[in-house]
Design a protein around this motif. Structure first.
Motif, PDB file in Angstrom:
ATOM      1  N   PRO A   1      -4.517  -9.887 -14.341  1.00 31.18           N
ATOM      2  CA  PRO A   1      -3.250  -9.986 -15.074  1.00 31.18           C
ATOM      3  C   PRO A   1      -3.137  -8.929 -16.165  1.00 31.18           C
ATOM      4  CG  PRO A   1      -4.237 -12.145 -14.793  1.00 31.18           C
ATOM      5  CD  PRO A   1      -5.271 -11.154 -14.349  1.00 31.18           C
ATOM      6  N   GLY A   2      -1.964  -8.313 -16.215  1.00 34.85           N
ATOM      7  CA  GLY A   2      -1.717  -7.312 -17.246  1.00 34.85           C
ATOM      8  C   GLY A   2      -2.160  -5.917 -16.885  1.00 34.85           C
ATOM      9  N   LYS A   3      -2.875  -5.770 -15.760  1.00 35.75           N
ATOM     10  CA  LYS A   3      -3.352  -4.450 -15.348  1.00 35.75           C
ATOM     11  C   LYS A   3      -2.604  -3.982 -14.116  1.00 35.75           C
ATOM     12  CE  LYS A   3      -8.071  -4.854 -17.144  1.00 35.75           C
ATOM     13  NZ  LYS A   3      -9.514  -4.760 -16.795  1.00 35.75           N
ATOM     14  N   LYS A   4      -2.290  -2.693 -14.088  1.00 38.74           N
ATOM     15  CA  LYS A   4      -1.625  -2.110 -12.933  1.00 38.74           C
ATOM     16  C   LYS A   4      -2.647  -1.904 -11.829  1.00 38.74           C
ATOM     17  CE  LYS A   4       2.073  -0.220 -11.044  1.00 38.74           C
ATOM     18  NZ  LYS A   4       3.306  -0.993 -10.807  1.00 38.74           N
ATOM     19  N   THR A   5      -2.372  -2.458 -10.652  1.00 37.22           N
ATOM     20  CA  THR A   5      -3.294  -2.365  -9.523  1.00 37.22           C
ATOM     21  C   THR A   5      -2.635  -1.605  -8.390  1.00 37.22           C
ATOM     22  OG1 THR A   5      -4.209  -4.523 -10.131  1.00 37.22           O
ATOM     23  CG2 THR A   5      -4.728  -3.700  -7.930  1.00 37.22           C
ATOM     24  N   SER A   6      -3.363  -0.689  -7.797  1.00 31.94           N
ATOM     25  CA  SER A   6      -2.821   0.071  -6.670  1.00 31.94           C
ATOM     26  C   SER A   6      -2.630  -0.857  -5.482  1.00 31.94           C
ATOM     27  CB  SER A   6      -3.764   1.209  -6.289  1.00 31.94           C
ATOM     28  OG  SER A   6      -4.960   0.692  -5.724  1.00 31.94           O
ATOM     29  N   PRO A   7      -1.676  -0.554  -4.589  1.00 32.98           N
ATOM     30  CA  PRO A   7      -1.470  -1.396  -3.399  1.00 32.98           C
ATOM     31  C   PRO A   7      -2.738  -1.565  -2.570  1.00 32.98           C
ATOM     32  CG  PRO A   7       0.382   0.102  -3.680  1.00 32.98           C
ATOM     33  CD  PRO A   7      -0.651   0.505  -4.685  1.00 32.98           C
ATOM     34  N   ALA A   8      -3.533  -0.494  -2.446  1.00 33.40           N
ATOM     35  CA  ALA A   8      -4.749  -0.574  -1.633  1.00 33.40           C
ATOM     36  C   ALA A   8      -5.765  -1.527  -2.257  1.00 33.40           C
ATOM     37  CB  ALA A   8      -5.353   0.817  -1.466  1.00 33.40           C
ATOM     38  N   LEU A   9      -5.924  -1.444  -3.588  1.00 37.62           N
ATOM     39  CA  LEU A   9      -6.875  -2.322  -4.261  1.00 37.62           C
ATOM     40  C   LEU A   9      -6.386  -3.757  -4.228  1.00 37.62           C
ATOM     41  CD1 LEU A   9      -9.421  -2.760  -5.900  1.00 37.62           C
ATOM     42  CD2 LEU A   9      -8.147  -2.168  -7.980  1.00 37.62           C
ATOM     43  N   PHE A  10      -5.085  -3.952  -4.424  1.00 36.51           N
ATOM     44  CA  PHE A  10      -4.537  -5.307  -4.349  1.00 36.51           C
ATOM     45  C   PHE A  10      -4.795  -5.905  -2.970  1.00 36.51           C
ATOM     46  CE2 PHE A  10      -1.207  -8.147  -2.899  1.00 36.51           C
ATOM     47  CZ  PHE A  10      -1.201  -9.124  -3.892  1.00 36.51           C
ATOM     48  N   ALA A  11      -4.535  -5.126  -1.922  1.00 33.36           N
ATOM     49  CA  ALA A  11      -4.732  -5.626  -0.559  1.00 33.36           C
ATOM     50  C   ALA A  11      -6.181  -6.048  -0.348  1.00 33.36           C
ATOM     51  CB  ALA A  11      -4.327  -4.560   0.448  1.00 33.36           C
ATOM     52  N   LYS A  12      -7.108  -5.225  -0.830  1.00 34.84           N
ATOM     53  CA  LYS A  12      -8.535  -5.556  -0.660  1.00 34.84           C
ATOM     54  C   LYS A  12      -8.883  -6.838  -1.397  1.00 34.84           C
ATOM     55  CE  LYS A  12     -13.216  -3.697  -1.078  1.00 34.84           C
ATOM     56  NZ  LYS A  12     -13.759  -4.981  -1.538  1.00 34.84           N
TER      57      LYS A  12
ATOM     58  N   TYR B   1      -6.868  -9.279  -2.255  1.00 32.81           N
ATOM     59  CA  TYR B   1      -6.213 -10.420  -1.607  1.00 32.81           C
ATOM     60  C   TYR B   1      -6.970 -10.824  -0.343  1.00 32.81           C
ATOM     61  CZ  TYR B   1      -2.662 -13.376   0.540  1.00 32.81           C
ATOM     62  OH  TYR B   1      -2.013 -14.434   1.115  1.00 32.81           O
ATOM     63  N   ILE B   2      -7.295  -9.853   0.478  1.00 32.31           N
ATOM     64  CA  ILE B   2      -7.984 -10.133   1.743  1.00 32.31           C
ATOM     65  C   ILE B   2      -9.342 -10.786   1.487  1.00 32.31           C
ATOM     66  CG2 ILE B   2      -9.068  -9.041   3.761  1.00 32.31           C
ATOM     67  CD1 ILE B   2      -6.761  -6.955   3.614  1.00 32.31           C
ATOM     68  N   ASP B   3     -10.073 -10.258   0.521  1.00 31.29           N
ATOM     69  CA  ASP B   3     -11.401 -10.809   0.223  1.00 31.29           C
ATOM     70  C   ASP B   3     -11.296 -12.227  -0.334  1.00 31.29           C
ATOM     71  OD1 ASP B   3     -12.609  -8.521   1.114  1.00 31.29           O
ATOM     72  OD2 ASP B   3     -12.914  -7.657  -0.882  1.00 31.29           O
ATOM     73  N   GLU B   4     -10.323 -12.473  -1.220  1.00 28.58           N
ATOM     74  CA  GLU B   4     -10.190 -13.808  -1.812  1.00 28.58           C
ATOM     75  C   GLU B   4      -9.730 -14.823  -0.763  1.00 28.58           C
ATOM     76  OE1 GLU B   4     -10.473 -16.953  -4.145  1.00 28.58           O
ATOM     77  OE2 GLU B   4     -11.249 -14.943  -4.550  1.00 28.58           O
ATOM     78  N   TYR B   5      -8.845 -14.409   0.116  1.00 27.48           N
ATOM     79  CA  TYR B   5      -8.415 -15.308   1.191  1.00 27.48           C
ATOM     80  C   TYR B   5      -9.604 -15.648   2.088  1.00 27.48           C
ATOM     81  CZ  TYR B   5      -5.824 -17.094   5.227  1.00 27.48           C
ATOM     82  OH  TYR B   5      -5.357 -17.881   6.262  1.00 27.48           O
TER      83      TYR B   5
ATOM     84  N   GLU C   1       1.584  -7.271   6.927  1.00 30.01           N
ATOM     85  CA  GLU C   1       0.388  -6.496   7.253  1.00 30.01           C
ATOM     86  C   GLU C   1      -0.836  -6.996   6.493  1.00 30.01           C
ATOM     87  OE1 GLU C   1      -1.069  -1.811   7.528  1.00 30.01           O
ATOM     88  OE2 GLU C   1       0.808  -2.330   6.521  1.00 30.01           O
ATOM     89  N   VAL C   2      -0.707  -7.171   5.186  1.00 31.68           N
ATOM     90  CA  VAL C   2      -1.837  -7.624   4.380  1.00 31.68           C
ATOM     91  C   VAL C   2      -2.224  -9.049   4.764  1.00 31.68           C
ATOM     92  CG1 VAL C   2      -2.618  -8.177   2.045  1.00 31.68           C
ATOM     93  CG2 VAL C   2      -1.303  -6.090   2.462  1.00 31.68           C
ATOM     94  N   ALA C   3      -1.244  -9.908   4.970  1.00 30.10           N
ATOM     95  CA  ALA C   3      -1.526 -11.299   5.327  1.00 30.10           C
ATOM     96  C   ALA C   3      -2.278 -11.377   6.654  1.00 30.10           C
ATOM     97  CB  ALA C   3      -0.216 -12.079   5.422  1.00 30.10           C
ATOM     98  N   ASN C   4      -1.864 -10.596   7.624  1.00 31.59           N
ATOM     99  CA  ASN C   4      -2.531 -10.632   8.928  1.00 31.59           C
ATOM    100  C   ASN C   4      -3.919 -10.005   8.878  1.00 31.59           C
ATOM    101  OD1 ASN C   4      -0.731 -12.045  10.647  1.00 31.59           O
ATOM    102  ND2 ASN C   4       0.627 -10.274  10.705  1.00 31.59           N
TER     103      ASN C   4
END
Length: 635
Positions: free
Chosen positions: A496-507, A509-513, A568-571
């Motif tokens: 929270p509060g930090k700017k995250t690149s789409p690639a890092l966010f995807a990683k 999200y995928i790892d936490e899921y 894409e990220v969800a799948n």
């Protein structure tokens, strides 16, 4: 005040930014800052009128109110009457009564209060509120009511010199309140006058504290300010907390232009001067056109988008020419205000009476066949639900012992009947609307994030102790939570509060899921349902509106390639969880999509309750999607 061509051009740029943002947010994703530009301009002009009048001892509060009423009410009332007629002829009764409620709050200039109760401005989909954009008019009107009274009191008790400093103090206080409220209650900060007043007051300070500048610096201010405004519109996005401190960029940039050379090129462009003159009416008319295109499913079409923008300016010109410029009621300020107040009350009363009449006598529109809305809750199977901690529900579908657990958000609830359709026993449903299937995450909506974390952890602990070996089906609208292109209050974050690149966010999200699925799959088989396709608009309402204008109603669909891109990220998360946790994936697109199209209706029958929740007709299309769950169980 004397006419300022630069300010008129700023109005044009502001309305262009807002119109482009609303018709195509992805193209101009910071265009909402046009409203902030309008606020600064209004503050500058109103302060000039009030302070100059106080300075010359010629200010009249009633005359001020009369001028504001003449400027704002006639065009707004014209739009409201047009929507009353349109809704009466073409809209289902619930939608029409919603328009009538919005008309009342808009004409009474309380729509910002009503909207603050219903959710954030950027929450999707906002296009079902025909008068959403009137929130800013309400804020301005409230400012017009209070500001001159405060200035008159300040001039009397403090004197004009100290009054200037009081305006500075009030501006700073409002800015600090805006920053704090944006972090604490962003929806309130967005809609409420106390957290928006500083933007108008900053415009006022441009009048109260004129700059002494060299000729060279004078000429440089306009292009510098324009770069700031255009940069704000291009670089900012609805993902950012707003207004808060970020609003300083467009506000200060607008101030710089106001301070700049009045003889600049900006004020000499004829197209900008024309657009500036009609900007208020364009602002009024553009949003209902956005709503129409959205409900017809045409908002993503470039041809219709450009046509909608052109029509916004055409209708704005007509409204300016025949309503704004039309001769207004003459007479004393008190009499003129009485005329406007009477007309406003008349339209509000008419809206109220019409809404009540149609509620009690829906057949009064004898020429209109009321469409039957698809039921959100399934009626195919008996369902018993009980309230659970964390504002969640636990439901049982069918009879007998539970043979499967379905866990997720409102998509799990909407599709539970498809599971029960092939279930030899009963289905145990655990669901919480707006909750991603993640254990460690955050959200823009902090309260929602906390509740969802607690819900998921509670179910994890329960699964460790109960129902050993019982299959678990996980089902959620993952695209909503993983959407960083059009973020909402439900978009998750991990820092929270930090700017995250789409690639890092995807990683992340995928790892936490994957971690969540592995934890849930420790003592049972787990099935992961890939996301249900989302439609570009409310299917039922769109079909109904299309039926009003076309002899043959085409079915609603979304291209499967768009579905694949959005999910894409969800799948990818599901694929990784399958590989690492031993879970199995279930794909509904094999049943809902064909020939590159994911269907929202078939033969004119809506498969969705809105734009993303299936109804029984949609669940019926899933046929044998969940057969593997029970086939493997019996084996």
């Amino acid at each position: 005040m004397p006419f300022n061509a630069n300010i008129n051009a700023l109005r044009a740029l502001a309305v262009m930014a807002v119109v482009l943002f609303h018709f195509n947010p992805a193209l101009f994703h910071g265009g909402f800052i046009g409203v902030d530009v309008f606020f600064v301009i209004s503050g500058y002009l109103m302060t000039g009128i009030v302070f100059s009048g106080l300075e010359n001892r010629s200010f009249s509060l009633l005359r001020f109110y009369m001028a504001r009423a003449r400027r704002i009410i006639p065009a707004l009332m014209g739009l409201c009457i047009a929507l009353m007629v349109l809704g009466f002829l073409y809209l289902p009764i619930d939608d029409y009564r919603a328009i009538l409620r919005a008309i009342k709050s808009s004409l009474l200039f309380t729509s910002n209060f009503e909207l603050a109760k219903s959710g954030g401005y950027f929450d999707a989909p906002p296009q079902e509120n025909w008068l959403l954009h009137t929130w800013s008019l309400s804020v301005e009107w409230q400012f017009y009511l209070l500001y001159p009274i405060a200035m008159m009191a300040g001039a009397r008790w403090l004197g004009l010199r100290k009054l200037k400093m009081a305006v500075v103090a009030l501006t700073v206080a409002s800015l600090l309140a805006s920053i704090a409220m944006t972090q604490w209650r962003e929806t309130l900060a967005f809609y409420m006058l106390p957290s928006r007043a500083w933007e108008l007051l900053m415009g006022g300070m441009a009048f109260l504290f004129p700059l002494r500048r060299t000729h060279a610096a004078h000429r440089l201010l306009v292009p510098v300010g324009l770069v700031g405004i255009v940069g704000s519109a291009l670089l900012l996005s609805s993902e950012a907390p707003w207004p808060g401190y970020l609003a300083l960029l467009p506000v200060l940039s607008t101030l710089i232009v106001v301070y700049g050379d009045r003889d600049s090129l900006l004020g000499k462009l004829g197209i900008l001067q024309w657009a500036g003159r009609i900007s208020y009416s364009v602002y009024l008319w553009h949003w209902p056109l956005v709503v129409v295109l959205y409900l017809l499913g045409l908002l993503n079409s470039w041809q219709y988008m450009l046509g909608g923008i052109a029509l916004s300016f055409a209708l704005g010109h007509v409204s300016w020419r025949y309503i704004e410029r039309h001769e207004k009621p003459a007479g004393s300020p008190r009499k003129t205000l009485g005329v406007f107040a009477g007309a406003t009350v008349a339209v509000v009363v008419l809206a109220s009476v019409t809404a009540s009449l149609l509620k009690d006598h829906p057949g009064a529109r004898f020429f209109y066949t009321e469409p039957v809305a698809p039921l959100e809750a399934s009626e195919r199977y008996p369902q018993t639900c009980t309230k659970q901690p964390f504002d969640s529900e636990e439901c049982t579908l069918g009879k007998g012992a539970p043979t499967v657990i379905l866990m997720g958000d409102s998509h799990a609830h909407a599709t539970a009947s498809a599971v029960q359709r092939v279930n030899p026993g009963s289905t145990l449903l655990w669901w919480h609307g707006g909750c991603p299937l993640l254990l460690d995450f955050d959200m823009h909506n902090k309260t929602q994030a906390s509740t969802c974390r607690d819900f998921n952890r509670d179910k994890l602990e329960r699964l460790k102790q109960s129902y050993p070996g019982l299959p678990l089906v996980l089902f959620s609208r993952a695209s909503l939570y993983a959407d960083t292109v059009k973020p909402s209050k439900y978009t998750v974050s991990f820092e929270p509060g930090k700017k995250t690149s789409p690639a890092l966010f995807a990683k992340r999200y995928i790892d936490e899921y994957t971690n969540t699925v592995c934890a849930l799959a420790s003592n049972r088989p787990v099935y992961l349902v890939r996301p249900i396709p989302e439609m570009p608009f409310n299917v039922y309402k769109g079909l109904n509106l299309r039926a009003q204008f076309a002899s043959q109603v085409s079915d609603v669909y979304t291209p499967q390639r768009q579905y694949a891109k959005r999910n894409e990220v969800a799948n990818q998360a599901i694929d990784q969880a399958v590989a690492r946790c031993g879970a199995k994936a279930i794909d509904p697109t094999a049943y809902l999509c064909q020939n590159g199209k994911c269907m929202g209706s078939l033969g004119g029958v809506a498969l969705y309750h809105d734009d993303n929740h299936l109804v029984d007709a949609g669940d019926e299309q899933l046929k044998d999607l969940f057969v593997p769950v029970f086939k493997n169980q019996s084996n």
